[in-house]
Each structure stands twice: as C-alpha cells, then as structure tokens.
Design an enzyme around this catalytic site. Structure first.
Site, PDB file in Angstrom:
ATOM      1  CG  PHE A 124     -11.527   6.793   2.097  1.00  0.00           C
ATOM      2  CD1 PHE A 124     -10.962   6.372   3.288  1.00  0.00           C
ATOM      3  CD2 PHE A 124     -12.168   8.027   2.069  1.00  0.00           C
ATOM      4  CE1 PHE A 124     -11.029   7.155   4.427  1.00  0.00           C
ATOM      5  CE2 PHE A 124     -12.241   8.818   3.201  1.00  0.00           C
ATOM      6  CZ  PHE A 124     -11.667   8.388   4.382  1.00  0.00           C
ATOM      7  CG  ASN A 164      -3.312  11.302  -1.235  1.00  0.00           C
ATOM      8  OD1 ASN A 164      -2.264  11.682  -0.730  1.00  0.00           O
ATOM      9  ND2 ASN A 164      -4.499  11.645  -0.745  1.00  0.00           N
ATOM     10  CG  ASP A 167      -1.954   2.892   7.222  1.00  0.00           C
ATOM     11  OD1 ASP A 167      -1.968   2.812   8.461  1.00  0.00           O
ATOM     12  OD2 ASP A 167      -1.860   1.922   6.471  1.00  0.00           O
ATOM     13  CG  PHE A 193      -2.123   0.865   1.115  1.00  0.00           C
ATOM     14  CD1 PHE A 193      -3.363   0.325   0.819  1.00  0.00           C
ATOM     15  CD2 PHE A 193      -2.037   2.239   1.304  1.00  0.00           C
ATOM     16  CE1 PHE A 193      -4.497   1.120   0.711  1.00  0.00           C
ATOM     17  CE2 PHE A 193      -3.151   3.047   1.190  1.00  0.00           C
ATOM     18  CZ  PHE A 193      -4.390   2.486   0.893  1.00  0.00           C
TER      19      PHE A 193
END
Length: 349
Positions: A328, A128, A79, A26
């Site tokens: 998301f 992003n 994250d 990720f």
C-alpha cells in the site's frame, strides 16, 4: 482498524500535509511483470481511468463486447478517485476482437489492446508504480530526513485502512459474523470480511514486532522470506547468526502471518511470540478456520523501489516509487507525514 495505534518504524511524523487534493495527485500504473503473448483467445486491454472504479469499467467492457461479465477479468482493484492505468482481460475464444476505437466511457481512455494466451487473474500482477503529490507540507526538513530513512530501511508493510472498509466496517462485520450474530451469504462480502480479519492480525503482529525492536531481529523459529520471493523457510537455532547477517544485508525478510486454517508456520520462540500477539483474537481465528481460508505469510517491512522525490516548492512534494502487488502506497505516506485529511478510504492498491 485504527492505524493510529500501529507502531511507526521511524517514529510518528512531525510534518503534516494532504494526499489526494485531487485525483491527479494519486497516479497508479500497473506492472504486469510480463509481456503479452500477442496471440491467444484472450484480449488484454490497457485503460487509463479517472473517476471510475475497476468493477464498473469491467462491467461496461462486458456490455460493450457483448460478453458475460464473468468473461472480463482484471488483476486487482484500483481506486476510483485516482488516475490509474490498468489491464482488463476479455475472453474471446474463436471471436473477433471488438472495435475498441468506438469504446466511449467518461473518464476512460483505451491505451492499447493485445492478444494473450492466458486469463488475467486476481493477483497476477508484479506490482504498481505510483506517482503521488503531497501538498501543504508543514515541515520539509523532517520529510527529507524520513525519505532518506525510508530509502535505507523501508516502512512497515501494513495493510492500509482501506482494506478494512469505511470506518473499519469490514472488520466490525467480520466479528459479528464470527460470533454468529449475522449471516453472510454474498461471496464478495465474505471475501472482504475474511481478508480484513487476516490483514488486521498481520498488522497487529507486525506492530508488536516494531514496538519491541524485532522487525529486523531474527528469532529462533522465525519464518524468513527471500527478498522479492513468496516462499519462506524457518530459522533454526544453529543458523541464527548467519541468518541475522542476511536480514541485515537485505537478502532476507522477516515475515508475519496472514492466518489460515493451518499452523502459522513459525516454531519455538517466534511461534510463542505470534501466539501471544493473537491471544485476544480467538473469534477471528475461529472464523478463519471455520471458513477454511488458506494461510500465508508476508514481509513485515517493505522497501519502496525506484523512489524519486521532486520538490515543486517548500510545501509540495512529488514522490514516485514502485511497490510489489499487495503493498500500500498509503503505508509509505504514513511514515512521511500525518494527513490533515484522511481521504484514503477508497484507495485500493
């Protein structure tokens, strides 16, 4: 909030797989949407981090530069269980920049530092870029078909489960707060609980629209948004046919509310629809109004940009795409496959 109860745009996936078998699966790279000025009293520092959360790194930077923590800012949380490239901003009026060549923090690497005239604030981010690795996929054919559907039609722009805290606790606490069963003094917790409340109501209305085949059908009084823009306008009855064509062509997006202390923004048929969806959310609506949170709106559907898929083998897919700030990646993955291990509670995008 139980994401399983939300409507899928392309139907519930038949394939299953694993996201984030390790942090390198990720990868997130921030896109500021502007070039730093090269001068000014702020220092923008781009850091690649693995195993560190955003606030921890910001606090460490403050200590390293001998600054008050409030003088170190960032555009958004990322994250800690991922590889992320993120910008931090140090306010250094009349001061020399610290020697970042001596900056050492396990899991972090300084990539560049450049002066800038303005503070980097929460939300001052264009988007992003994500690179994900999905492993142990059980049905390659179904995934490939869904990737084509997503490229053409997008995905629901749901807030991911991470917005609601582990086990949905932020929403649980918000309801307790709304009913005066708890007091919430800490500013960060108040912000988390209010954000969870508004996000849950957005998800609810969006899910109802999808369930009734209304995600791309313009209702009289709908609030429509130009693609890629934040502003919106209300659909008038005599314009519905022309506006429907523009929605179908992808020029306009239908929106749903992030409720605040003002009106929802829709009128007529669309307003009645949204009010019906929120009929059982009176406690959260009362909390939002009591706390005087400013309302806004958000597109119901999201179309990932620059999406590229690369199969390493029949069960492993590398997928890259770009999303605007606030959207998301896990909501994209949700339309592709069911996750065998729902390890997304700490992903903050």
């Amino acid at each position: 909030m139980d994401m399983e109860n939300l409507t899928w745009l392309h139907g519930k996936p038949t394939a299953s797989g694993i996201l984030k078998a390790n942090p390198e699966d990720f990868v997130v790279v921030e896109d500021l949407g502007f070039e730093p000025d090269g001068e000014g009293e702020h220092l923008l520092v781009r850091i690649r981090k693995n195993g560190c959360n955003t606030q921890f790194v910001a606090d460490y930077l403050a200590r390293f530069a001998k600054l008050h923590p409030r003088l170190v800012s960032y555009a958004g949380l990322k994250d800690r269980h991922a590889v992320t490239e993120q910008w931090f901003c140090l306010h250094l009026p009349g001061k020399e920049a610290p020697d970042l060549a001596t900056f050492e923090l396990e899991g972090c690497e300084v990539l560049e530092a450049v002066r800038h005239k303005r503070k980097l604030r929460i939300g001052s981010l264009k988007g992003n870029a994500f690179t994900l690795v999905l492993r142990h996929i059980t049905d390659r054919q179904d995934v490939e078909q869904r990737l084509q559907q997503i490229a053409a039609q997008g995905v629901p722009n749901y807030f991911g489960s991470q917005r609601f805290g582990r086990g949905g606790n932020n929403l649980v606490q918000a309801r307790l707060w709304a009913n005066n069963e708890i007091r919430v003094k800490e500013r960060s917790k108040r912000s988390f609980y209010l954000s969870a409340s508004r996000s849950a109501m957005f998800n609810l209305i969006s899910s109802y629209r999808l369930a009734q085949q209304l995600s791309t059908t313009v209702l009289e009084g709908d609030a429509l948004q130009l693609s890629g823009r934040g502003s919106w306008f209300v659909a008038q009855a005599d314009e519905l046919a022309a506006l429907q064509q523009r929605v179908t062509a992808g020029e306009l997006n239908i929106t749903a509310p992030l409720p605040g202390d003002s009106e929802l923004g829709t009128h007529g048929e669309a307003l009645a629809f949204e009010q019906a969806c929120l009929a059982e959310q009176t406690e959260l609506l009362s909390l939002i109004k009591r706390e005087r949170v400013e309302g806004s709106r958000r597109a119901v559907l999201l179309k990932p940009q620059n999406m590229i898929s690369n199969w390493w083998d029949d069960v492993t897919l590398e997928l890259s795409f770009w999303l605007p700030a606030g959207s998301f990646a896990t909501s994209v993955v949700r339309e592709i496959m069911n996750q065998d291990r729902a390890d997304d509670t700490d992903i903050i995008e």
